[in-house]
Design a protein around this motif. Sequence first.
Motif, PDB file in Angstrom:
ATOM      1  N   GLN A  50      -5.783 -12.399  17.419  1.00 11.63           N
ATOM      2  CA  GLN A  50      -5.335 -12.605  18.795  1.00 11.63           C
ATOM      3  C   GLN A  50      -4.517 -13.889  18.927  1.00 11.63           C
ATOM      4  O   GLN A  50      -3.463 -13.905  19.578  1.00 11.63           O
ATOM      5  CB  GLN A  50      -6.542 -12.637  19.729  1.00 11.63           C
ATOM      6  N   ALA A  51      -4.988 -14.959  18.305  1.00 10.31           N
ATOM      7  CA  ALA A  51      -4.278 -16.240  18.379  1.00 10.31           C
ATOM      8  C   ALA A  51      -2.928 -16.163  17.671  1.00 10.31           C
ATOM      9  O   ALA A  51      -1.928 -16.721  18.151  1.00 10.31           O
ATOM     10  CB  ALA A  51      -5.134 -17.345  17.761  1.00 10.31           C
ATOM     11  N   PHE A  52      -2.882 -15.453  16.548  1.00 12.48           N
ATOM     12  CA  PHE A  52      -1.633 -15.331  15.803  1.00 12.48           C
ATOM     13  C   PHE A  52      -0.607 -14.524  16.596  1.00 12.48           C
ATOM     14  O   PHE A  52       0.575 -14.875  16.645  1.00 12.48           O
ATOM     15  CB  PHE A  52      -1.886 -14.676  14.447  1.00 12.48           C
ATOM     16  N   PHE A  53      -1.048 -13.450  17.234  1.00 10.86           N
ATOM     17  CA  PHE A  53      -0.138 -12.645  18.056  1.00 10.86           C
ATOM     18  C   PHE A  53       0.407 -13.469  19.226  1.00 10.86           C
ATOM     19  O   PHE A  53       1.573 -13.330  19.607  1.00 10.86           O
ATOM     20  CB  PHE A  53      -0.850 -11.399  18.559  1.00 10.86           C
ATOM     21  N   GLU A  54      -0.432 -14.310  19.805  1.00 13.48           N
ATOM     22  CA  GLU A  54       0.035 -15.179  20.884  1.00 13.48           C
ATOM     23  C   GLU A  54       1.107 -16.130  20.381  1.00 13.48           C
ATOM     24  O   GLU A  54       2.113 -16.386  21.066  1.00 13.48           O
ATOM     25  CB  GLU A  54      -1.146 -15.965  21.469  1.00 13.48           C
ATOM     26  N   ASP A  55       0.922 -16.672  19.167  1.00 13.80           N
ATOM     27  CA  ASP A  55       1.933 -17.544  18.563  1.00 13.80           C
ATOM     28  C   ASP A  55       3.260 -16.812  18.427  1.00 13.80           C
ATOM     29  O   ASP A  55       4.321 -17.343  18.761  1.00 13.80           O
ATOM     30  CB  ASP A  55       1.477 -18.012  17.171  1.00 13.80           C
ATOM     31  N   LEU A  56       3.206 -15.585  17.920  1.00 11.17           N
ATOM     32  CA  LEU A  56       4.433 -14.814  17.715  1.00 11.17           C
ATOM     33  C   LEU A  56       5.129 -14.507  19.038  1.00 11.17           C
ATOM     34  O   LEU A  56       6.360 -14.635  19.150  1.00 11.17           O
ATOM     35  CB  LEU A  56       4.106 -13.500  16.992  1.00 11.17           C
ATOM     36  N   GLU A  57       4.377 -14.099  20.028  1.00 13.53           N
ATOM     37  CA  GLU A  57       4.971 -13.750  21.312  1.00 13.53           C
ATOM     38  C   GLU A  57       5.576 -14.987  21.995  1.00 13.53           C
ATOM     39  O   GLU A  57       6.602 -14.891  22.665  1.00 13.53           O
ATOM     40  CB  GLU A  57       3.931 -13.096  22.216  1.00 13.53           C
ATOM     41  N   ASN A  58       4.948 -16.142  21.786  1.00 16.62           N
ATOM     42  CA  ASN A  58       5.499 -17.379  22.332  1.00 16.62           C
ATOM     43  C   ASN A  58       6.808 -17.774  21.649  1.00 16.62           C
ATOM     44  O   ASN A  58       7.699 -18.351  22.264  1.00 16.62           O
ATOM     45  CB  ASN A  58       4.485 -18.523  22.199  1.00 16.62           C
ATOM     46  N   ARG A  59       6.908 -17.434  20.359  1.00 14.68           N
ATOM     47  CA  ARG A  59       8.134 -17.711  19.634  1.00 14.68           C
ATOM     48  C   ARG A  59       9.275 -16.831  20.120  1.00 14.68           C
ATOM     49  O   ARG A  59      10.434 -17.214  20.050  1.00 14.68           O
ATOM     50  CB  ARG A  59       7.927 -17.500  18.119  1.00 14.68           C
TER      51      ARG A  59
END
Length: 252
Positions: free
Chosen positions: A243-252
């Motif tokens: 979940q945290a990694f997906f949030e990082d990607l979407e923020n990028r």
Amino acid sequence: MSTHTNSLRRGGKWPLITAWLGVVLLLTAAVLMVGSGIAYKAEWISLGTSFTWLKQGAELSVAAAVLGLLTLIVGGICRRWRPALVGAVVSMAVVAMIAMPMQLKQRAQSVPPIHDITTDTQNPPAFKALAAAREKAPNEVDYPGAVTARQQQAAYPDLKPIILEMSLADTMVATKAAVKKRGWEIAEATDSTIEATATTRWFGFKDDVVIRMTDTGNGVQIDMRSASRVGKSDVGTNAERIQAFFEDLENR
């Protein structure tokens, strides 16, 4: 005579004895609890021994807290402010020290005892480059199957793949950058997959990650799998990682 009477009135040596005993127990507990992870990470002790140290440290910390409270009460009654202050500090230190283990225990009771999490339970991303490393570990290489899938879906119903409106090449660049930013060790990167290993700081547990990118025509779908090498339960860590990694990607 008056000095002797005053000493008795103020509790004699007992406030000092309980204060110092509380400090000794606190320091011993801290060494056991912190050392349990460090020693296991350095491969000096087994995982079973490290958990024994952790449990013993927690038990000693409770004893230290009891002595700290006793010293605080006795010191306050006898107006021995220095021992009372030591008792208060010991009690507060114990609360801070056992907060994280208690949170982990509560989390372990609130999540299913599984250690392999994926956004695609029907066709999970497979470990290839990391297969040999996982074969040497207690936990399996392949996704455990339907029972784990049902438990995962019940506990983490919102864990799904994401779609980025980017080209496959740009998605790979962004994904690889996000992996490196998190400090994961990349084992292999192809045109559409990344395999990497995340290592926890305290115990040095190794959790393996595989990220699969699929060009759908309307964007790139990203599926991810995160699996622990040891332990029946991951205490929710792998789902949280995805979940945290997906949030990082979407923020990028």
